[in-house]
Design an enzyme around this catalytic site. Structure first.
Site, PDB file in Angstrom:
ATOM      1  N   GLY A   1       6.848   0.076   0.989  1.00  0.00           N
ATOM      2  CA  GLY A   1       5.534  -0.175   0.426  1.00  0.00           C
ATOM      3  C   GLY A   1       4.888  -1.472   0.868  1.00  0.00           C
ATOM      4  O   GLY A   1       3.677  -1.538   1.080  1.00  0.00           O
TER       5      GLY A   1
ATOM      6  N   THR B   1       4.650   7.456   2.721  1.00  0.00           N
ATOM      7  CA  THR B   1       5.996   7.139   2.268  1.00  0.00           C
ATOM      8  C   THR B   1       6.578   6.066   3.181  1.00  0.00           C
ATOM      9  O   THR B   1       6.163   5.946   4.329  1.00  0.00           O
ATOM     10  CB  THR B   1       6.892   8.396   2.282  1.00  0.00           C
ATOM     11  OG1 THR B   1       8.235   8.008   1.985  1.00  0.00           O
ATOM     12  CG2 THR B   1       6.889   9.084   3.637  1.00  0.00           C
ATOM     13  N   GLY B   2       7.531   5.306   2.663  1.00  0.00           N
ATOM     14  CA  GLY B   2       8.126   4.256   3.491  1.00  0.00           C
ATOM     15  C   GLY B   2       8.211   2.958   2.713  1.00  0.00           C
ATOM     16  O   GLY B   2       8.193   2.952   1.483  1.00  0.00           O
TER      17      GLY B   2
ATOM     18  N   THR C   1      10.325   8.862  -1.515  1.00  0.00           N
ATOM     19  CA  THR C   1       9.037   9.031  -2.180  1.00  0.00           C
ATOM     20  C   THR C   1       8.547  10.440  -1.884  1.00  0.00           C
ATOM     21  O   THR C   1       8.845  10.981  -0.840  1.00  0.00           O
ATOM     22  CB  THR C   1       8.050   8.000  -1.580  1.00  0.00           C
ATOM     23  OG1 THR C   1       8.514   6.706  -1.905  1.00  0.00           O
ATOM     24  CG2 THR C   1       6.637   8.192  -2.105  1.00  0.00           C
TER      25      THR C   1
ATOM     26  N   VAL D   1       5.776  -3.592  -7.442  1.00  0.00           N
ATOM     27  CA  VAL D   1       4.970  -2.386  -7.256  1.00  0.00           C
ATOM     28  C   VAL D   1       4.742  -2.201  -5.762  1.00  0.00           C
ATOM     29  O   VAL D   1       4.385  -3.143  -5.066  1.00  0.00           O
ATOM     30  CB  VAL D   1       3.620  -2.508  -7.998  1.00  0.00           C
ATOM     31  CG1 VAL D   1       2.710  -1.339  -7.665  1.00  0.00           C
ATOM     32  CG2 VAL D   1       3.854  -2.585  -9.510  1.00  0.00           C
ATOM     33  N   GLY D   2       4.965  -0.984  -5.285  1.00  0.00           N
ATOM     34  CA  GLY D   2       4.802  -0.708  -3.856  1.00  0.00           C
ATOM     35  C   GLY D   2       3.452  -0.107  -3.536  1.00  0.00           C
ATOM     36  O   GLY D   2       2.458  -0.306  -4.255  1.00  0.00           O
ATOM     37  N   ASP D   3       3.399   0.644  -2.460  1.00  0.00           N
ATOM     38  CA  ASP D   3       2.142   1.235  -1.979  1.00  0.00           C
ATOM     39  C   ASP D   3       1.691   2.444  -2.788  1.00  0.00           C
ATOM     40  O   ASP D   3       0.499   2.758  -2.837  1.00  0.00           O
ATOM     41  CB  ASP D   3       2.312   1.693  -0.529  1.00  0.00           C
ATOM     42  CG  ASP D   3       3.430   2.731  -0.411  1.00  0.00           C
ATOM     43  OD1 ASP D   3       4.575   2.389  -0.757  1.00  0.00           O
ATOM     44  OD2 ASP D   3       3.156   3.873  -0.010  1.00  0.00           O
TER      45      ASP D   3
HETATM   46  N1  GLY Z   1       6.799   3.825  -0.609  1.00  0.00           N
HETATM   47  C1  GLY Z   1       7.389   3.615  -1.840  1.00  0.00           C
HETATM   48  C2  GLY Z   1       7.561   2.206  -2.198  1.00  0.00           C
HETATM   49  O1  GLY Z   1       7.681   1.337  -1.340  1.00  0.00           O
HETATM   50  O2  GLY Z   1       7.595   1.921  -3.373  1.00  0.00           O
END
Ligand code: GLY
Length: 319
Positions: free
Chosen positions: A231, A228-229, A177, A206-208
């Site tokens: 989500g 980042t990481g 990310t 859908v992530g963070d």
């Molecule tokens: N951090 C990006 C995701 O998990 O989508």
């Protein structure tokens, strides 16, 4: 007030290949954002343009380099926010090379904060931001997906979330990310984050990244943060909001980033996330609890951005 910007290219494990190239692109993105602000541009312009450089590089898991879902499509997420009241995000959009630009347009042109899927794609079409599907779903990526799936199938059941940690260990390029946080010459702060999610994710996941307070956040007069990481964990912890709240209590960006990551590790475990942050005084910082992270930053008095790939063992303060 002198501007400052910090960008990241993801946290996770680092493979030797491409690290030098990725750091060079990150440095270029930080320099681009800084120069926009040095010419009087806003922190918002700076973070969006810095993230566009990273999306266009194809070297990170965002924009052209985005991961594919389990069934082979590229569904992208992005979010942007400044301390002046602008906030916009898009999730699970297909056929958009620069979702960070679309996220900004959601903020500027609609009364909404978050648009998903077809609705977001329709806006992209109207604004000329659409690209053909094969730009994001290349033959190379489909081959990589096939290999990853074969690996995943060997010895694993379809208990998706329980497998996540193992996948992270097995596939070093899991994260990637991208994001940026900046403060401009007038003290305005902004953050932007963009991602392809992660390989093998389910369609519609859908992530963070497009969730305010999780993948991005900005507080007027305080600071801004991009994460980042994984989500699912970043959302649980509301990581970027936590960093901004610590800065609101008076911690500089560097200490706030470290403290938030340390609290997240205590609550949810190691190996999950990284952040970059700026405070309204022009301080920048980063922290992560994964094996490594890639960042670049430029603050007052620096002729050029510095780019680095710190490992967990040698995590230290930036400027
Ligand atoms: N951090 C990006 C995701 O998990 O989508």
């Amino acid at each position: 007030m002198r501007p400052a910007i910090i960008v990241h290219g993801g946290a996770g494990r680092l493979r030797g290949e491409d690290v030098g190239r990725r750091l060079e692109v990150l440095r270029g993105a930080a320099d681009k954002g800084y120069e926009i602000m040095a010419r009087g541009g806003s922190a918002l312009d700076a973070v969006v343009e810095a993230v566009v450089v990273l999306e266009d590089s194809g070297l990170f898991n965002a924009g052209l380099g985005s991961a594919l879902t389990f069934d082979g499509v590229a569904e992208l997420d992005a979010g942007v926010m400044d301390g002046e009241g602008l906030i916009g995000a898009v999730a699970a959009v297909r056929g958009v090379k620069n979702p960070v630009v679309l996220a900004r347009r959601v903020a500027e042109l609609t009364d909404h904060v978050l648009l998903v899927g077809e609705g977001a794609e329709r806006l992209a079409r109207i604004l000329g931001l659409e690209v053909p599907e094969e730009v994001l779903v290349t033959r190379e990526k489909l081959e990589r997906l096939r290999e990853l799936k074969a690996r995943w199938r060997r010895g694993e059941d379809y208990a998706w979330l329980a497998k996540l940690r193992k996948l992270v260990e097995e596939h070093p390029g899991y994260f990637g990310t991208v994001g940026a946080a900046a403060v401009d010459g007038e003290g305005r702060v902004a953050a932007a984050t963009s991602t392809g999610g992660y390989w093998l994710k389910l369609r519609g996941r859908v992530g963070d990244t497009p969730i305010p307070g999780a993948g991005f956040y900005a507080l007027k007069g305080v600071g801004a943060c991009s994460a980042t990481g994984i989500g699912e964990y970043i959302i649980r912890f509301s990581l970027c909001r936590a960093v901004c709240e610590l800065m609101a209590k008076g911690l500089p960006a560097e200490q706030a980033a470290r403290e938030a990551i340390s609290r997240m590790s205590a609550e949810l475990g190691e190996g999950l996330a990284g952040v970059v942050a700026v405070d309204a005084n022009g301080g920048v910082g980063y922290a992560f609890n994964t094996e490594a992270m890639t960042v670049a930053y430029r603050a007052a008095g620096m002729e050029r951005a510095a780019a680095l790939a710190p490992r967990k063992a040698d995590q230290r303060a930036t400027a």
